[in-house]
Design a protein around this motif. Structure first.
Motif, mmCIF file in Angstrom:
data_model
loop_
_atom_site.group_PDB
_atom_site.id
_atom_site.type_symbol
_atom_site.label_atom_id
_atom_site.label_comp_id
_atom_site.label_asym_id
_atom_site.label_seq_id
_atom_site.Cartn_x
_atom_site.Cartn_y
_atom_site.Cartn_z
ATOM 1 N N MET A 269 0.850 -1.194 0.000
ATOM 2 C CA MET A 269 0.000 0.000 0.000
ATOM 3 C C MET A 269 0.883 1.240 0.000
ATOM 4 O O MET A 269 1.859 1.334 0.753
ATOM 5 N N VAL A 270 0.560 2.204 -0.850
ATOM 6 C CA VAL A 270 1.321 3.438 -0.946
ATOM 7 C C VAL A 270 1.017 4.318 0.262
ATOM 8 O O VAL A 270 -0.134 4.392 0.723
ATOM 9 N N SER A 271 2.029 4.981 0.809
ATOM 10 C CA SER A 271 1.818 5.836 1.965
ATOM 11 C C SER A 271 0.985 7.051 1.579
ATOM 12 O O SER A 271 0.902 7.425 0.402
ATOM 13 N N VAL A 272 0.352 7.658 2.590
ATOM 14 C CA VAL A 272 -0.483 8.839 2.361
ATOM 15 C C VAL A 272 0.328 9.945 1.712
ATOM 16 O O VAL A 272 -0.160 10.654 0.822
ATOM 17 N N MET A 273 1.580 10.092 2.122
ATOM 18 C CA MET A 273 2.429 11.162 1.583
ATOM 19 C C MET A 273 2.715 10.961 0.102
ATOM 20 O O MET A 273 2.904 11.921 -0.633
ATOM 21 N N LYS B 235 0.738 9.290 -2.143
ATOM 22 C CA LYS B 235 -0.418 9.100 -3.018
ATOM 23 C C LYS B 235 -0.670 10.346 -3.867
ATOM 24 O O LYS B 235 -0.607 11.467 -3.369
ATOM 25 N N PRO B 236 -0.997 10.152 -5.131
ATOM 26 C CA PRO B 236 -1.341 11.299 -5.987
ATOM 27 C C PRO B 236 -2.748 11.795 -5.686
ATOM 28 O O PRO B 236 -3.524 11.148 -4.985
ATOM 29 N N GLY B 237 -3.087 12.957 -6.227
ATOM 30 C CA GLY B 237 -4.439 13.460 -6.111
ATOM 31 C C GLY B 237 -5.392 12.642 -6.969
ATOM 32 O O GLY B 237 -4.971 11.885 -7.855
ATOM 33 N N ARG B 238 -6.682 12.801 -6.728
ATOM 34 C CA ARG B 238 -7.688 12.002 -7.430
ATOM 35 C C ARG B 238 -7.541 12.074 -8.940
ATOM 36 O O ARG B 238 -7.684 11.065 -9.639
ATOM 37 N N ASN B 239 -7.264 13.276 -9.459
ATOM 38 C CA ASN B 239 -7.227 13.466 -10.905
ATOM 39 C C ASN B 239 -5.823 13.449 -11.471
ATOM 40 O O ASN B 239 -5.628 13.705 -12.663
ATOM 41 N N PRO C 188 -2.163 11.442 -12.469
ATOM 42 C CA PRO C 188 -1.845 10.105 -12.990
ATOM 43 C C PRO C 188 -1.561 9.127 -11.857
ATOM 44 O O PRO C 188 -0.940 9.484 -10.857
ATOM 45 N N CYS C 189 -2.027 7.900 -12.016
ATOM 46 C CA CYS C 189 -1.806 6.887 -10.987
ATOM 47 C C CYS C 189 -0.322 6.568 -10.879
ATOM 48 O O CYS C 189 0.414 6.582 -11.882
ATOM 49 N N TYR C 190 0.120 6.253 -9.675
ATOM 50 C CA TYR C 190 1.530 5.976 -9.426
ATOM 51 C C TYR C 190 2.023 4.703 -10.110
ATOM 52 O O TYR C 190 3.220 4.472 -10.250
ATOM 53 N N CYS C 191 1.098 3.843 -10.576
ATOM 54 C CA CYS C 191 1.505 2.568 -11.162
ATOM 55 C C CYS C 191 2.014 2.707 -12.593
ATOM 56 O O CYS C 191 2.555 1.751 -13.155
ATOM 57 N N GLY C 192 1.797 3.888 -13.197
ATOM 58 C CA GLY C 192 2.283 4.112 -14.558
ATOM 59 C C GLY C 192 1.310 3.677 -15.640
ATOM 60 O O GLY C 192 1.670 3.595 -16.815
ATOM 61 N N SER C 193 0.065 3.403 -15.256
ATOM 62 C CA SER C 193 -0.919 2.946 -16.248
ATOM 63 C C SER C 193 -1.359 4.040 -17.202
ATOM 64 O O SER C 193 -1.907 3.758 -18.269
ATOM 65 N N GLY C 194 -1.159 5.295 -16.804
ATOM 66 C CA GLY C 194 -1.624 6.409 -17.607
ATOM 67 C C GLY C 194 -3.026 6.855 -17.244
ATOM 68 O O GLY C 194 -3.491 7.903 -17.707
ATOM 69 N N LYS C 195 -3.720 6.085 -16.411
ATOM 70 C CA LYS C 195 -5.049 6.462 -15.967
ATOM 71 C C LYS C 195 -4.969 7.434 -14.796
ATOM 72 O O LYS C 195 -3.953 7.514 -14.105
ATOM 73 N N TYR D 100 -5.691 8.582 -11.060
ATOM 74 C CA TYR D 100 -5.621 7.776 -9.835
ATOM 75 C C TYR D 100 -6.998 7.266 -9.420
ATOM 76 O O TYR D 100 -7.153 6.097 -9.047
ATOM 77 N N LYS D 101 -8.052 8.123 -9.552
ATOM 78 C CA LYS D 101 -9.392 7.725 -9.121
ATOM 79 C C LYS D 101 -9.960 6.603 -9.980
ATOM 80 O O LYS D 101 -10.878 5.895 -9.566
ATOM 81 N N GLN D 102 -9.427 6.452 -11.199
ATOM 82 C CA GLN D 102 -9.910 5.405 -12.093
ATOM 83 C C GLN D 102 -9.037 4.151 -12.035
ATOM 84 O O GLN D 102 -9.290 3.187 -12.756
ATOM 85 N N CYS D 103 -8.031 4.192 -11.183
ATOM 86 C CA CYS D 103 -7.081 3.075 -11.162
ATOM 87 C C CYS D 103 -6.957 2.487 -9.753
ATOM 88 O O CYS D 103 -7.792 1.701 -9.338
ATOM 89 N N HIS D 104 -5.952 2.900 -8.989
ATOM 90 C CA HIS D 104 -5.659 2.254 -7.716
ATOM 91 C C HIS D 104 -6.327 2.891 -6.494
ATOM 92 O O HIS D 104 -6.152 2.393 -5.378
ATOM 93 N N MET D 105 -7.083 3.967 -6.685
ATOM 94 C CA MET D 105 -7.610 4.669 -5.515
ATOM 95 C C MET D 105 -8.540 3.787 -4.680
ATOM 96 O O MET D 105 -8.443 3.743 -3.450
ATOM 97 N N ALA D 106 -9.444 3.047 -5.323
ATOM 98 C CA ALA D 106 -10.399 2.222 -4.582
ATOM 99 C C ALA D 106 -9.684 1.139 -3.774
ATOM 100 O O ALA D 106 -10.020 0.882 -2.608
ATOM 101 N N ALA D 107 -8.679 0.505 -4.393
ATOM 102 C CA ALA D 107 -7.929 -0.543 -3.692
ATOM 103 C C ALA D 107 -7.155 0.036 -2.516
ATOM 104 O O ALA D 107 -7.077 -0.579 -1.447
ATOM 105 N N ASP D 108 -6.585 1.230 -2.708
ATOM 106 C CA ASP D 108 -5.828 1.855 -1.628
ATOM 107 C C ASP D 108 -6.730 2.235 -0.466
ATOM 108 O O ASP D 108 -6.372 2.062 0.703
#
Length: 295
Positions: free
Chosen positions: A1-5, A7-11, A13-20, A22-30
């Motif tokens: 799990m990525v630390s709070v510090m 984590k990107p903002g909702r809009n 890019p997700c930290y995983c590099g998917s190009g999506k 964050y809210k459309q990618c890993h946010m729900a899992a986090d």
């Protein structure tokens, strides 16, 4: 799990590099992982509180005195139990609950607590209690290094390596010192059940030889069982070293602590300091939040 510090903002890019986003990618899992972690932390906090209060109940008063005399090597007795400082009371109750066998019942307080209360516990608490009751005794761990809030430890009898999360870090304990505490598992990491103490490097002295001699004379010298029966040797050594150095070995003998014969402990529900999810002890003065010696 990525630390709070991190984590990107909702809009963003997700930290995983998917190009999506964050809210459309890993946010729900986090968010789900964070909720799960909070549930484990809350369960551990409440279970700690329940165990401390149970061990400090009046039903065990007649056995707490002899147990304290053994743990504190005669420096506390039934008549002076109320003079223990909050940190001393916390460490004693930790040992009393998990490592002391009650002569009256032939079982540990933690086993009595589990038998009488397990039906009332949450699934998280029940899982933790089973692991804690079967876990390592209070022991001594050489501090071999640290990485921020993670302490790298080596158990001094078995040599087993262990990483323990301690929110206050290593405090004043230098590398090479011996941390005194009980590691317990919470979700996927280890913490200490109560606020640990430490023996500084210059006061370790002949402790390894003392433990080796006791282990050689024990009928069942395996590390875990041996330490559960003989871990008082650690605190006795620390107390003797304090006396040799001219320091008050326990709070009731410290003139700075004693006022008019000593301050009595608080009412039962306020006697011990319970580590909150952040690791900060509740009902505790700031100066005792970090590692202290075993005195």
């Amino acid at each position: 799990m990525v630390s709070v510090m991190d984590k990107p903002g909702r809009n963003e890019p997700c930290y995983c590099g998917s190009g999506k986003k964050y809210k459309q990618c890993h946010m729900a899992a986090d968010l789900a992982a964070e909720s799960e972690q909070r549930a484990w932390n809350d369960a551990a906090r409440d279970l700690r509180s329940g165990i401390f209060e149970f061990a400090d109940d009046e039903r065990f008063d007649s056995e707490a005195g002899p147990a304290a005399e053994r743990y504190w090597n005669g420096l506390y007795t039934a008549d002076t139990l109320h003079l223990m400082s909050p940190s001393e009371a916390e460490r004693f109750l930790d040992w009393f609950a998990f490592d002391y066998t009650l002569p009256s019942t032939g079982e540990r307080i933690i086993d009595t607590y589990r038998r009488e209360n397990e039906a009332k516990l949450t699934t998280y608490q029940s899982d933790l209690l089973a692991k804690w009751a079967a876990g390592a005794p209070m022991g001594g761990y050489e501090l071999t290094g640290f990485d921020r809030q993670t302490l790298h430890l080596k158990e001094i009898v078995s040599g087993e390596a262990l990483d323990v999360f301690e929110p206050s870090g290593h405090g004043n304990a230098p590398v090479g010192s011996i941390i005194l505490g009980r590691p317990i598992i919470v979700q996927e990491h280890y913490e200490f059940f109560s606020m640990p103490a430490y023996i500084p490097t210059e006061e370790i002295g002949g402790l390894p030889q003392t433990l080796a001699a006791a282990q050689a004379a024990d009928d069942s010298p395996e590390a875990a069982g041996f330490m559960r029966r003989h871990n008082v040797l650690l605190i006795h050594h620390a107390l003797e070293q304090a006396q040799a150095a001219g320091r008050p070995p326990v709070a009731r003998l410290d003139p700075r602590h004693a006022v008019d014969g000593g301050q009595p402990r608080a009412p039962r529900h306020q006697r011990v300091r319970i580590k909150a999810p952040t690791g900060v002890a509740e009902n505790a003065p700031p100066q005792v939040q970090s590692h202290r010696k075993a005195i």
